[in-house]
Design a protein around this motif. Structure first.
Motif, PDB file in Angstrom:
ATOM      1  N   ILE A   1       5.532   5.233  46.959  1.00  0.00           N
ATOM      2  CA  ILE A   1       4.863   4.683  45.775  1.00  0.00           C
ATOM      3  C   ILE A   1       4.110   5.769  45.025  1.00  0.00           C
ATOM      4  CG2 ILE A   1       3.021   3.143  45.004  1.00  0.00           C
ATOM      5  CD1 ILE A   1       3.852   1.151  47.037  1.00  0.00           C
ATOM      6  N   GLN A   2       3.450   6.665  45.771  1.00  0.00           N
ATOM      7  CA  GLN A   2       2.690   7.727  45.113  1.00  0.00           C
ATOM      8  C   GLN A   2       3.597   8.635  44.293  1.00  0.00           C
ATOM      9  OE1 GLN A   2      -0.541   7.550  44.989  1.00  0.00           O
ATOM     10  NE2 GLN A   2      -0.489   5.805  46.394  1.00  0.00           N
ATOM     11  N   ASP A   3       4.772   8.935  44.838  1.00  0.00           N
ATOM     12  CA  ASP A   3       5.746   9.736  44.080  1.00  0.00           C
ATOM     13  C   ASP A   3       6.213   8.978  42.837  1.00  0.00           C
ATOM     14  OD1 ASP A   3       5.577  11.730  45.960  1.00  0.00           O
ATOM     15  OD2 ASP A   3       7.361  11.120  47.063  1.00  0.00           O
ATOM     16  N   LEU A   4       6.432   7.665  43.015  1.00  0.00           N
ATOM     17  CA  LEU A   4       6.875   6.835  41.895  1.00  0.00           C
ATOM     18  C   LEU A   4       5.833   6.820  40.780  1.00  0.00           C
ATOM     19  CD1 LEU A   4       9.071   4.731  40.935  1.00  0.00           C
ATOM     20  CD2 LEU A   4       7.605   2.981  41.972  1.00  0.00           C
ATOM     21  N   LEU A   5       4.569   6.683  41.148  1.00  0.00           N
ATOM     22  CA  LEU A   5       3.496   6.620  40.164  1.00  0.00           C
ATOM     23  C   LEU A   5       3.418   7.892  39.316  1.00  0.00           C
ATOM     24  CD1 LEU A   5       0.732   5.020  42.418  1.00  0.00           C
ATOM     25  CD2 LEU A   5       1.779   3.945  40.422  1.00  0.00           C
ATOM     26  N   SER A   6       3.767   9.005  39.911  1.00  0.00           N
ATOM     27  CA  SER A   6       3.692  10.277  39.187  1.00  0.00           C
ATOM     28  C   SER A   6       4.660  10.315  38.012  1.00  0.00           C
ATOM     29  CB  SER A   6       3.973  11.452  40.133  1.00  0.00           C
ATOM     30  OG  SER A   6       5.314  11.410  40.606  1.00  0.00           O
ATOM     31  N   HIS A   7       5.705   9.457  38.051  1.00  0.00           N
ATOM     32  CA  HIS A   7       6.678   9.411  36.956  1.00  0.00           C
ATOM     33  C   HIS A   7       6.055   8.892  35.660  1.00  0.00           C
ATOM     34  CE1 HIS A   7      10.158   9.090  40.106  1.00  0.00           C
ATOM     35  NE2 HIS A   7       9.603  10.281  40.047  1.00  0.00           N
ATOM     36  N   ALA A   8       4.929   8.164  35.779  1.00  0.00           N
ATOM     37  CA  ALA A   8       4.284   7.617  34.578  1.00  0.00           C
ATOM     38  C   ALA A   8       3.454   8.651  33.838  1.00  0.00           C
ATOM     39  CB  ALA A   8       3.401   6.430  34.956  1.00  0.00           C
ATOM     40  N   LEU A   9       3.097   9.741  34.506  1.00  0.00           N
ATOM     41  CA  LEU A   9       2.173  10.703  33.911  1.00  0.00           C
ATOM     42  C   LEU A   9       2.704  11.347  32.625  1.00  0.00           C
ATOM     43  CD1 LEU A   9       0.673  12.402  37.103  1.00  0.00           C
ATOM     44  CD2 LEU A   9      -0.145  10.428  35.820  1.00  0.00           C
ATOM     45  N   PRO A  10       3.978  11.772  32.569  1.00  0.00           N
ATOM     46  CA  PRO A  10       4.469  12.365  31.311  1.00  0.00           C
ATOM     47  C   PRO A  10       4.384  11.408  30.125  1.00  0.00           C
ATOM     48  CG  PRO A  10       5.981  12.856  33.124  1.00  0.00           C
ATOM     49  CD  PRO A  10       4.990  11.862  33.639  1.00  0.00           C
ATOM     50  N   PHE A  11       4.561  10.105  30.373  1.00  0.00           N
ATOM     51  CA  PHE A  11       4.466   9.104  29.304  1.00  0.00           C
ATOM     52  C   PHE A  11       3.077   9.141  28.678  1.00  0.00           C
ATOM     53  CE2 PHE A  11       3.492   4.905  27.676  1.00  0.00           C
ATOM     54  CZ  PHE A  11       4.642   4.516  27.016  1.00  0.00           C
TER      55      PHE A  11
ATOM     56  N   PRO B   1       7.894  -0.559  42.786  1.00  0.00           N
ATOM     57  CA  PRO B   1       8.068  -0.067  44.156  1.00  0.00           C
ATOM     58  C   PRO B   1       9.356  -0.502  44.840  1.00  0.00           C
ATOM     59  CG  PRO B   1       5.807  -0.722  43.803  1.00  0.00           C
ATOM     60  CD  PRO B   1       6.573  -1.186  42.591  1.00  0.00           C
ATOM     61  N   TYR B   2       9.998  -1.571  44.356  1.00  0.00           N
ATOM     62  CA  TYR B   2      11.302  -1.924  44.913  1.00  0.00           C
ATOM     63  C   TYR B   2      12.279  -0.747  44.797  1.00  0.00           C
ATOM     64  CZ  TYR B   2      10.668  -6.955  45.746  1.00  0.00           C
ATOM     65  OH  TYR B   2      10.279  -8.174  46.248  1.00  0.00           O
TER      66      TYR B   2
ATOM     67  N   VAL C   1      10.103  -0.325  48.781  1.00  0.00           N
ATOM     68  CA  VAL C   1       8.886  -1.046  49.178  1.00  0.00           C
ATOM     69  C   VAL C   1       8.990  -2.490  48.706  1.00  0.00           C
ATOM     70  CG1 VAL C   1       6.385  -1.213  48.846  1.00  0.00           C
ATOM     71  CG2 VAL C   1       7.469   1.024  49.106  1.00  0.00           C
ATOM     72  N   ASP C   2       8.573  -3.428  49.556  1.00  0.00           N
ATOM     73  CA  ASP C   2       8.556  -4.834  49.163  1.00  0.00           C
ATOM     74  C   ASP C   2       7.411  -5.045  48.171  1.00  0.00           C
ATOM     75  OD1 ASP C   2       8.509  -7.547  48.858  1.00  0.00           O
ATOM     76  OD2 ASP C   2       8.288  -8.034  50.980  1.00  0.00           O
TER      77      ASP C   2
ATOM     78  N   TYR D   1      -3.841   0.164  38.035  1.00  0.00           N
ATOM     79  CA  TYR D   1      -5.063   0.864  38.429  1.00  0.00           C
ATOM     80  C   TYR D   1      -4.740   2.236  39.008  1.00  0.00           C
ATOM     81  CZ  TYR D   1      -9.381   2.260  40.526  1.00  0.00           C
ATOM     82  OH  TYR D   1     -10.495   2.988  40.846  1.00  0.00           O
ATOM     83  N   SER D   2      -3.696   2.302  39.825  1.00  0.00           N
ATOM     84  CA  SER D   2      -3.329   3.571  40.462  1.00  0.00           C
ATOM     85  C   SER D   2      -2.871   4.595  39.428  1.00  0.00           C
ATOM     86  CB  SER D   2      -2.216   3.332  41.490  1.00  0.00           C
ATOM     87  OG  SER D   2      -2.658   2.458  42.507  1.00  0.00           O
ATOM     88  N   ILE D   3      -2.211   4.131  38.365  1.00  0.00           N
ATOM     89  CA  ILE D   3      -1.819   5.031  37.272  1.00  0.00           C
ATOM     90  C   ILE D   3      -3.062   5.548  36.556  1.00  0.00           C
ATOM     91  CG2 ILE D   3      -0.704   5.141  35.014  1.00  0.00           C
ATOM     92  CD1 ILE D   3       1.375   3.122  36.121  1.00  0.00           C
ATOM     93  N   VAL D   4      -3.975   4.637  36.240  1.00  0.00           N
ATOM     94  CA  VAL D   4      -5.199   5.028  35.542  1.00  0.00           C
ATOM     95  C   VAL D   4      -6.009   6.029  36.362  1.00  0.00           C
ATOM     96  CG1 VAL D   4      -7.437   4.188  34.718  1.00  0.00           C
ATOM     97  CG2 VAL D   4      -5.358   2.941  34.146  1.00  0.00           C
ATOM     98  N   SER D   5      -6.087   5.799  37.671  1.00  0.00           N
ATOM     99  CA  SER D   5      -6.862   6.707  38.524  1.00  0.00           C
ATOM    100  C   SER D   5      -6.248   8.105  38.554  1.00  0.00           C
ATOM    101  CB  SER D   5      -6.980   6.145  39.945  1.00  0.00           C
ATOM    102  OG  SER D   5      -5.719   6.102  40.581  1.00  0.00           O
ATOM    103  N   ARG D   6      -4.925   8.193  38.378  1.00  0.00           N
ATOM    104  CA  ARG D   6      -4.267   9.497  38.313  1.00  0.00           C
ATOM    105  C   ARG D   6      -4.520  10.192  36.982  1.00  0.00           C
ATOM    106  NH1 ARG D   6       0.544  10.982  41.157  1.00  0.00           N
ATOM    107  NH2 ARG D   6       0.583  10.041  43.219  1.00  0.00           N
ATOM    108  N   VAL D   7      -4.616   9.408  35.920  1.00  0.00           N
ATOM    109  CA  VAL D   7      -4.804   9.993  34.592  1.00  0.00           C
ATOM    110  C   VAL D   7      -6.269  10.330  34.329  1.00  0.00           C
ATOM    111  CG1 VAL D   7      -4.556   9.594  32.099  1.00  0.00           C
ATOM    112  CG2 VAL D   7      -2.780   8.794  33.682  1.00  0.00           C
ATOM    113  N   LEU D   8      -7.193   9.408  34.693  1.00  0.00           N
ATOM    114  CA  LEU D   8      -8.606   9.573  34.336  1.00  0.00           C
ATOM    115  C   LEU D   8      -9.558   9.578  35.533  1.00  0.00           C
ATOM    116  CD1 LEU D   8      -8.892   7.271  31.178  1.00  0.00           C
ATOM    117  CD2 LEU D   8      -8.765   9.761  31.244  1.00  0.00           C
TER     118      LEU D   8
END
Length: 463
Positions: free
Chosen positions: A4-14, A121-122, A126-127, A139-146
């Motif tokens: 999931i953490q790797d997946l979330l990193s894909h949102a950062l360039p956006f 996450p599917y 991940v279920d 929230y996890s995306i926001v915490s990575r950005v800010l």
């Protein structure tokens, strides 16, 4: 949860792109507690990035809905708590846009397109229907950005609870949702403990707390204060102290254990399955800074408030609460909850009274039909009815219960809930939607469909 953490990193360039360009964003979200929480969290971030945005709440990303969205005004589009099941439809309208989908529903297969980033996450095994919510992902995306925002942590937890993702031991949150709870506990904004799970237990009287509890639904007691008084007296717990009704917070540990045990026995004797009855005792989650008298103190009650506001189209009030405003918005909450409960009670009474008269049966399914255009109520009604009727259908062929409401264009909005855990409802609905030509999908335990009246019989033949 490295995947999931790797997946979330894909949102950062956006977000790096829109921050750099200050490009306006169209945000499209579902209107339930999870969707409202996700929208609040992302809106908070976009405001701090100084990025203008338009926020729209919708039922689902159906073609008719997508056709009405102002895609032409935006280069960047975000979908929250929806979209994964209808990527091909979105592509038809937004193939030339930069699109971010943050969702935890079962994703449909799709060829995708270069401009799509899907955070689901599917996709990494991940279920997502039990381990994550769209609000915990947001929230996890926001915490990575800010970085972490203490004020948004409880909002993410309320979103997860609103989707009934407390599927762990003693009805606790799991996976990414639990990680956020643990972070909130360390930061002192979330409190977690095991006790009775009655609605408003911090501020209501014992009678009110039992009568107000709908999850789990207590046959004969939910919505019936006089019956609650008789029940309490029958088990030796006094509902009054002198001239005053006792608060639920006044119960001693011995009384809590007694009440939990007797409520479980009572529910089982009234046809509720054991697992559902045991939901009366388990993990509770509280917003520490919130006053005990607030309807947002108990995060399950907070989730109920958000669901009520969303289904009454009071999106602005829900967003204001999630962003920390109180005052007049809390006053509106009390009025909205009364109206929401009134609407639910009216429809529940009709279903209980008319029963088979308003039902249609399929191979493994029974659907109860509302006589009013109330599509936003089918979800909560289906959850309550599935819980209440699960024992009734235990020995029958029925494995799925649905609530249908008429909508415009001779269509029905149907919310389904499984009462047999061997059923993967989301996959069944996705498969049948392709076969019969309707919109459908969801989670393994819950799903929905928008279906033309003309093919309703065909659906019932299959499901």
């Amino acid at each position: 949860m490295a995947g999931i953490q790797d997946l979330l990193s894909h949102a950062l360039p956006f977000f790096e792109g829109i921050k750099r360009e200050k490009s306006p964003v169209l945000v499209v979200s579902h209107y339930d507690a999870d969707g409202l929480s996700s929208a609040s969290i992302l809106s908070w971030m976009l405001t701090r990035l100084d990025v203008p945005f338009q926020l729209v709440f919708v039922e689902q990303t159906y073609p008719d809905t997508l056709e009405e969205l102002p895609f032409s005004n935006y280069k960047h589009v975000i979908f929250l708590d929806l979209g994964s099941g209808y990527k091909d439809f979105i592509k038809t309208f937004a193939s030339n846009k930069q699109v971010l989908i943050v969702d935890h529903h079962v994703p449909a297969k799709s060829d995708g397109w270069e401009g799509l980033i899907e955070i689901n996450p599917y996709l990494v095994g991940v279920d997502a229907s039990t381990q994550t919510s769209s609000s915990s992902l947001s929230y996890s995306i926001v915490s990575r950005v800010l970085g972490d925002s203490v004020s948004l942590l409880p909002v993410a937890v309320a979103g997860a609870l609103g989707d009934r993702l407390d599927v762990g031991e003693k009805f606790s949150l799991t996976g990414l949702n639990k990680e956020i709870v643990e972070k909130g506990k360390k930061l002192g904004v979330i409190e977690e403990f095991v006790s009775l799970r009655l609605f408003g237990i911090k501020k209501k009287t014992i009678v009110e707390a039992i009568a107000s509890t709908l999850d789990p639904f207590i046959p004969g007691l939910s919505g019936n204060p006089s019956a609650c008084i008789k029940f309490l007296e029958s088990i030796g717990i006094q509902p009054r102290s002198g001239d005053s009704a006792r608060l639920a917070s006044s119960l001693s540990q011995e009384e809590i254990k007694l009440l939990a045990s007797e409520l479980i026995k009572y529910m089982i004797s009234n046809g509720v399955n054991v697992k559902e009855a045991e939901k009366i005792f388990g993990y509770n989650y509280y917003l520490v800074p919130e006053p005990d008298a607030s309807p947002l103190k108990d995060l399950r009650e907070y989730a109920f408030v958000l669901n009520a506001l969303g289904r009454l189209d009071h999106y602005g009030t829900a967003m204001a609460l999630n962003l920390g405003f109180r005052g007049k918005y809390i006053v509106r909450v009390e009025e909205s909850i009364k109206e929401y409960r009134r609407l639910l009670a009216k429809q529940l009474s009709r279903i209980f009274e008319k029963g088979e008269e308003i039902a249609r049966h399929g191979k493994q399914c029974v659907i109860y039909f509302l006589d009013e255009n109330l599509p936003k109520l089918t979800g909560p009604l289906s959850s309550i009815i599935a819980n209440d009727f699960s024992q009734k259908f235990k020995a029958s062929h029925i494995k799925i219960i649905g609530i249908a409401a008429p909508t415009t264009g001779e269509k029905y909005k149907i919310s389904f809930r499984r009462i047999d855990e061997s059923i993967d409802l989301g996959n069944i609905l996705q498969k049948l939607s392709r076969e019969l030509g309707f919109m459908g999908g969801g989670h393994p335990a819950a799903g929905g469909a928008l279906i033309d009246e003309k093919i309703l019989d065909k659906l019932l033949e299959k499901i």
